[in-house]
Scaffold this motif. Structure first.
Motif, short mmCIF file in Angstrom:
data_model
loop_
_atom_site.label_atom_id
_atom_site.label_comp_id
_atom_site.label_asym_id
_atom_site.label_seq_id
_atom_site.Cartn_x
_atom_site.Cartn_y
_atom_site.Cartn_z
N GLN A 12 27.07 40.70 39.11
CA GLN A 12 25.87 39.99 38.67
C GLN A 12 24.68 40.91 38.83
O GLN A 12 24.58 41.67 39.79
N LYS A 34 23.93 34.51 32.56
CA LYS A 34 24.61 33.70 33.57
C LYS A 34 24.80 32.28 33.05
O LYS A 34 23.88 31.64 32.57
N GLY A 35 26.03 31.78 33.09
CA GLY A 35 26.34 30.45 32.63
C GLY A 35 26.62 30.37 31.14
O GLY A 35 26.93 29.30 30.63
N LYS A 36 26.55 31.48 30.44
CA LYS A 36 26.81 31.51 28.99
C LYS A 36 28.22 32.05 28.74
O LYS A 36 28.81 32.69 29.59
N ARG A 37 28.73 31.79 27.57
CA ARG A 37 30.06 32.30 27.21
C ARG A 37 29.98 33.47 26.23
O ARG A 37 30.80 34.36 26.27
#
Length: 83
Positions: A12, A34-37
């Motif tokens: 990260q 972050k949190g996306k595909r």
């Protein structure tokens, strides 16, 4: 002696206050919010080495740009009359 990159490695990173996941793998790397595909940047090592990285990054950026939403004035859209 450096360790061989034989499988994906994720870390990260925070850039300008936004969190991203960097995935390094034998074919290249991906940078995903972050949190996306869907990756925001994805480059192969060969593209980076032969100079096509800038072209690939520009293409990815142009394809992933969101189209601006039409402005709303609060008035209903004009209807087409059929005769």
């Amino acid at each position: 002696m450096a360790t061989v990159l034989d499988k994906e490695l994720k870390r990260q990173v925070t850039v300008e206050g936004a969190d991203y996941t960097v995935a390094l793998h034998p074919e290249g790397f991906r940078l995903t919010g972050k949190g996306k595909r869907k990756p925001e940047v994805e480059l192969r090592w060969s593209d980076l080495l032969n100079g096509e990285a800038a072209l690939a990054a520009a293409l990815n950026a142009s394809v992933s740009q969101k189209q601006p939403a039409p402005e709303r004035t609060g008035k209903p859209a004009p209807t087409k009359r059929v005769r």
